[in-house]
Design an enzyme around this catalytic site. Sequence first.
Site, PDB file in Angstrom:
ATOM      1  CB  ALA A  83      -0.905  -0.006   1.227  1.00 32.95           C
TER       2      ALA A  83
ATOM      3  CG  ASP B  24      -5.431  -1.245   2.153  1.00 36.59           C
ATOM      4  OD1 ASP B  24      -5.126  -2.216   2.873  1.00 36.59           O
ATOM      5  OD2 ASP B  24      -5.952  -0.201   2.590  1.00 36.59           O
TER       6      ASP B  24
ATOM      7  CG  HIS C 172       9.925  -0.722  27.214  1.00 38.86           C
ATOM      8  ND1 HIS C 172      10.895   0.259  27.260  1.00 38.86           N
ATOM      9  CD2 HIS C 172      10.328  -1.584  26.258  1.00 38.86           C
ATOM     10  CE1 HIS C 172      11.823   0.005  26.367  1.00 38.86           C
ATOM     11  NE2 HIS C 172      11.497  -1.126  25.756  1.00 38.86           N
TER      12      HIS C 172
ATOM     13  CE  LYS D 113       2.765  -9.371  12.880  1.00 41.13           C
ATOM     14  NZ  LYS D 113       2.819  -9.327  11.387  1.00 41.13           N
TER      15      LYS D 113
ATOM     16  CB  THR E 224       6.489 -10.195  15.969  1.00 42.56           C
ATOM     17  OG1 THR E 224       7.321  -9.682  17.005  1.00 42.56           O
ATOM     18  CG2 THR E 224       5.036  -9.937  16.369  1.00 42.56           C
ATOM     19  CG  ASP E 225      10.330 -11.617  19.567  1.00 41.60           C
ATOM     20  OD1 ASP E 225       9.737 -10.589  19.177  1.00 41.60           O
ATOM     21  OD2 ASP E 225      11.521 -11.588  19.968  1.00 41.60           O
ATOM     22  CD  GLU E 226       7.326  -6.383  19.872  1.00 42.66           C
ATOM     23  OE1 GLU E 226       6.313  -5.802  20.263  1.00 42.66           O
ATOM     24  OE2 GLU E 226       8.337  -5.797  19.471  1.00 42.66           O
TER      25      GLU E 226
ATOM     26  CG  ASN F 108      14.438  -9.107  11.421  1.00 39.07           C
ATOM     27  OD1 ASN F 108      14.294  -9.499  10.273  1.00 39.07           O
ATOM     28  ND2 ASN F 108      14.089  -9.852  12.444  1.00 39.07           N
TER      29      ASN F 108
ATOM     30  CE1 TYR G 271       3.734  -5.184  14.845  1.00 37.90           C
ATOM     31  CE2 TYR G 271       5.054  -5.701  16.790  1.00 37.90           C
ATOM     32  CZ  TYR G 271       4.781  -5.870  15.444  1.00 37.90           C
ATOM     33  OH  TYR G 271       5.543  -6.737  14.694  1.00 37.90           O
TER      34      TYR G 271
HETATM   35  P1  NAD Z   1       7.792  -2.220   7.832  1.00 31.85           P
HETATM   36  O1  NAD Z   1       6.939  -1.338   8.667  1.00 31.85           O
HETATM   37  O2  NAD Z   1       9.175  -1.806   7.488  1.00 31.85           O
HETATM   38  O3  NAD Z   1       7.045  -2.529   6.441  1.00 31.85           O
HETATM   39  C1  NAD Z   1       5.679  -2.801   6.380  1.00 31.85           C
HETATM   40  C2  NAD Z   1       5.266  -2.770   4.909  1.00 31.85           C
HETATM   41  O4  NAD Z   1       3.872  -3.110   4.833  1.00 31.85           O
HETATM   42  C3  NAD Z   1       5.416  -1.386   4.240  1.00 31.85           C
HETATM   43  O5  NAD Z   1       5.987  -1.522   2.970  1.00 31.85           O
HETATM   44  C4  NAD Z   1       3.975  -0.880   4.153  1.00 31.85           C
HETATM   45  O6  NAD Z   1       3.766   0.007   3.059  1.00 31.85           O
HETATM   46  C5  NAD Z   1       3.220  -2.180   3.965  1.00 31.85           C
HETATM   47  N1  NAD Z   1       1.816  -2.075   4.403  1.00 31.85           N
HETATM   48  C6  NAD Z   1       1.348  -1.569   5.565  1.00 31.85           C
HETATM   49  N2  NAD Z   1      -0.001  -1.612   5.593  1.00 31.85           N
HETATM   50  C7  NAD Z   1      -0.391  -2.200   4.428  1.00 31.85           C
HETATM   51  C8  NAD Z   1      -1.647  -2.538   3.859  1.00 31.85           C
HETATM   52  N3  NAD Z   1      -2.795  -2.294   4.508  1.00 31.85           N
HETATM   53  N4  NAD Z   1      -1.672  -3.147   2.658  1.00 31.85           N
HETATM   54  C9  NAD Z   1      -0.527  -3.398   1.969  1.00 31.85           C
HETATM   55  N5  NAD Z   1       0.692  -3.066   2.452  1.00 31.85           N
HETATM   56  C10 NAD Z   1       0.759  -2.482   3.659  1.00 31.85           C
HETATM   57  O7  NAD Z   1       7.783  -3.627   8.577  1.00 31.85           O
HETATM   58  P2  NAD Z   1       8.970  -4.692   8.741  1.00 31.85           P
HETATM   59  O8  NAD Z   1       9.813  -4.300   9.884  1.00 31.85           O
HETATM   60  O9  NAD Z   1       9.568  -4.962   7.422  1.00 31.85           O
HETATM   61  O10 NAD Z   1       8.118  -5.958   9.202  1.00 31.85           O
HETATM   62  C11 NAD Z   1       7.540  -6.836   8.236  1.00 31.85           C
HETATM   63  C12 NAD Z   1       6.765  -7.906   8.972  1.00 31.85           C
HETATM   64  O11 NAD Z   1       7.626  -8.630   9.833  1.00 31.85           O
HETATM   65  C13 NAD Z   1       5.651  -7.354   9.854  1.00 31.85           C
HETATM   66  O12 NAD Z   1       4.542  -8.205   9.744  1.00 31.85           O
HETATM   67  C14 NAD Z   1       6.230  -7.417  11.272  1.00 31.85           C
HETATM   68  O13 NAD Z   1       5.218  -7.613  12.216  1.00 31.85           O
HETATM   69  C15 NAD Z   1       7.140  -8.624  11.168  1.00 31.85           C
HETATM   70  N6  NAD Z   1       8.348  -8.625  12.027  1.00 31.85           N
HETATM   71  C16 NAD Z   1       9.200  -7.563  12.061  1.00 31.85           C
HETATM   72  C17 NAD Z   1      10.366  -7.641  12.828  1.00 31.85           C
HETATM   73  C18 NAD Z   1      11.359  -6.503  12.882  1.00 31.85           C
HETATM   74  O14 NAD Z   1      12.300  -6.553  13.658  1.00 31.85           O
HETATM   75  N7  NAD Z   1      11.226  -5.477  12.042  1.00 31.85           N
HETATM   76  C19 NAD Z   1      10.628  -8.789  13.587  1.00 31.85           C
HETATM   77  C20 NAD Z   1       9.713  -9.851  13.536  1.00 31.85           C
HETATM   78  C21 NAD Z   1       8.586  -9.771  12.752  1.00 31.85           C
HETATM   79  O1  DAU Z   2      10.729  -8.366  18.462  1.00 34.95           O
HETATM   80  C1  DAU Z   2      10.303  -8.162  17.157  1.00 34.95           C
HETATM   81  C2  DAU Z   2       9.791  -6.748  17.012  1.00 34.95           C
HETATM   82  O2  DAU Z   2      10.950  -5.908  17.005  1.00 34.95           O
HETATM   83  C3  DAU Z   2       8.956  -6.531  15.749  1.00 34.95           C
HETATM   84  O3  DAU Z   2       7.790  -7.290  15.841  1.00 34.95           O
HETATM   85  C4  DAU Z   2       8.595  -5.045  15.589  1.00 34.95           C
HETATM   86  O4  DAU Z   2       7.921  -4.839  14.367  1.00 34.95           O
HETATM   87  C5  DAU Z   2       9.882  -4.244  15.596  1.00 34.95           C
HETATM   88  O5  DAU Z   2       9.564  -2.861  15.535  1.00 34.95           O
HETATM   89  C6  DAU Z   2      10.695  -4.540  16.863  1.00 34.95           C
HETATM   90  O6  DAU Z   2       9.992  -4.044  18.035  1.00 34.95           O
HETATM   91  P1  DAU Z   2      10.758  -3.289  19.240  1.00 34.95           P
HETATM   92  O7  DAU Z   2       9.770  -2.458  19.948  1.00 34.95           O
HETATM   93  O8  DAU Z   2      11.579  -4.240  20.031  1.00 34.95           O
HETATM   94  O9  DAU Z   2      11.784  -2.392  18.348  1.00 34.95           O
HETATM   95  P2  DAU Z   2      12.262  -0.875  18.488  1.00 34.95           P
HETATM   96  O10 DAU Z   2      13.353  -0.688  17.496  1.00 34.95           O
HETATM   97  O11 DAU Z   2      11.122   0.070  18.459  1.00 34.95           O
HETATM   98  O12 DAU Z   2      12.886  -0.843  19.948  1.00 34.95           O
HETATM   99  C7  DAU Z   2      13.948  -1.710  20.326  1.00 34.95           C
HETATM  100  C8  DAU Z   2      14.246  -1.436  21.796  1.00 34.95           C
HETATM  101  O13 DAU Z   2      14.803  -0.110  21.910  1.00 34.95           O
HETATM  102  C9  DAU Z   2      13.027  -1.431  22.706  1.00 34.95           C
HETATM  103  O14 DAU Z   2      13.389  -1.936  23.977  1.00 34.95           O
HETATM  104  C10 DAU Z   2      12.648   0.041  22.824  1.00 34.95           C
HETATM  105  C11 DAU Z   2      14.003   0.720  22.760  1.00 34.95           C
HETATM  106  N1  DAU Z   2      14.008   2.075  22.162  1.00 34.95           N
HETATM  107  C12 DAU Z   2      13.401   2.260  20.943  1.00 34.95           C
HETATM  108  C13 DAU Z   2      13.357   3.498  20.352  1.00 34.95           C
HETATM  109  C14 DAU Z   2      12.677   3.713  19.032  1.00 34.95           C
HETATM  110  C15 DAU Z   2      14.640   3.130  22.810  1.00 34.95           C
HETATM  111  O15 DAU Z   2      15.213   2.948  23.906  1.00 34.95           O
HETATM  112  N2  DAU Z   2      14.617   4.364  22.207  1.00 34.95           N
HETATM  113  C16 DAU Z   2      13.995   4.603  21.028  1.00 34.95           C
HETATM  114  O16 DAU Z   2      14.004   5.768  20.561  1.00 34.95           O
END
Ligand code: NAD
Ligand code: DAU
Length: 344
Positions: A40, A65, A285, A163, A134-136, A189, A159
């Site tokens: 989207a 979407d 948190h 999920k 996600t592990d969350e 990641n 969030y």
């Molecule tokens: P991101 O936020 O970087 O990307 C999300 C993508 O989804 C974007 O390109 C956005 O445009 C698209 N999107 C959002 N709403 C949409 C909709 N309604 N229709 C079509 N597209 C849409 O997310 P990410 O960090 O790449 O995470 C990808 C997946 O992996 C997510 O499902 C997240 O829950 C999961 N995940 C992320 C992490 C992490 O550390 N980032 C870890 C474990 C799991």
């Molecule tokens: O565990 C997997 C998840 O990891 C995914 O499902 C989520 O999509 C991804 O966003 C991520 O979630 P977190 O909340 O763990 O990630 P974030 O990068 O937001 O934060 C990592 C840690 O750092 C968390 O303990 C919060 C802290 N933090 C984050 C931000 C943005 C700070 O201390 N300061 C900050 O400004």
Amino acid sequence: MSANQIKTVLITGGAGFIGSNFIHMLAEIRPDWNVVNLDALTYAGNLENLTEVEKNPGYTFVHGDICKPEDVKRALDAAGDPDQVGVVHMAAESHVDRSIAGGLPFVTTNVLGTQVLLDACRAAGITRFVHVSTDEVYGSLGDEGFFREDTPLAPNSPYSASKTGSDLLVRAAFHTHGFPACITRCSNNYGPYQFPEKLLPLIIGNAQEDKPLPIYGDGLYVRDWLYVRDHTEAILKVLEEGDAGEVYNIGGNNELPNLELVKAVLSELGKPESLITFVKDRPGHDRRYAIDANKIRMELGWEPRYTFADALPLTIRWYQSNGEWMDRLRSGEYREYYKLQYDG
Ligand code: NAD
Ligand code: DAU
């Protein structure tokens, strides 16, 4: 289903962080597969992440979407013969802090959108579906223990609750309809193309400009960091070899308190620790995440290939050499978000 049936992967959310890394990986190691990317293009979706692959003959972008059945249908039509289509569902609202500011878009995309996608994929008769979760969904750990696939689900943020809702809908589609779906649950990641609202790119960007690094609470929250390429390879393993109805945890046994992570970045960049600034904590948190990934290791033979010592410098160098990419993302909407999140 046998893996060699898959000729086309329909990815949702392929313009985001993990999605774009997944598409880059496919271009490298499954170059004969077609890729349909349904995205989207929310604030987190960025077609610039895909400039190196968008001209590949088997690549199709569908702007749409997942909440809209007609958009999902367009993507499925573009993917072609359902017997040869595997779906990797990554589209989501993904940032915990934004979900605290407002949960509705999370319920809409993560829950409603997942059901729309499941219904359309089931009706089309696609051959395999991987739901990237996600592990969350497991909530928070104390000092001991790990998340296993049978750990009770106990999400704590809007969030992670959304999920969890999507995971349960995928589970129900398998249980009720025999829909061929697997679920993956990965830890945090890091790597190229991550939107700079997330901790690692945020602190790399700020440190490069000698700006304060906002650390929530006491900075002793623990995350289990995995290089994104390892995650994408694990998803591919599950797509090709996972058993329908199964959940696979993914993680690299690399737990770090946030402060340690930030100090490692500062040391790599040659910047002073005085940039670290403690700010108001994130409400609700989660204290600690840690993944037990034995199931995917033992059953599918997946192993992470990157150590943190190797992949952190790789990641930092990527952001250093992609300053314009970062600048473009940090202008516009991001500026407003940053002000609201960190200045009040
Ligand atoms: P991101 O936020 O970087 O990307 C999300 C993508 O989804 C974007 O390109 C956005 O445009 C698209 N999107 C959002 N709403 C949409 C909709 N309604 N229709 C079509 N597209 C849409 O997310 P990410 O960090 O790449 O995470 C990808 C997946 O992996 C997510 O499902 C997240 O829950 C999961 N995940 C992320 C992490 C992490 O550390 N980032 C870890 C474990 C799991
Ligand atoms: O565990 C997997 C998840 O990891 C995914 O499902 C989520 O999509 C991804 O966003 C991520 O979630 P977190 O909340 O763990 O990630 P974030 O990068 O937001 O934060 C990592 C840690 O750092 C968390 O303990 C919060 C802290 N933090 C984050 C931000 C943005 C700070 O201390 N300061 C900050 O400004």
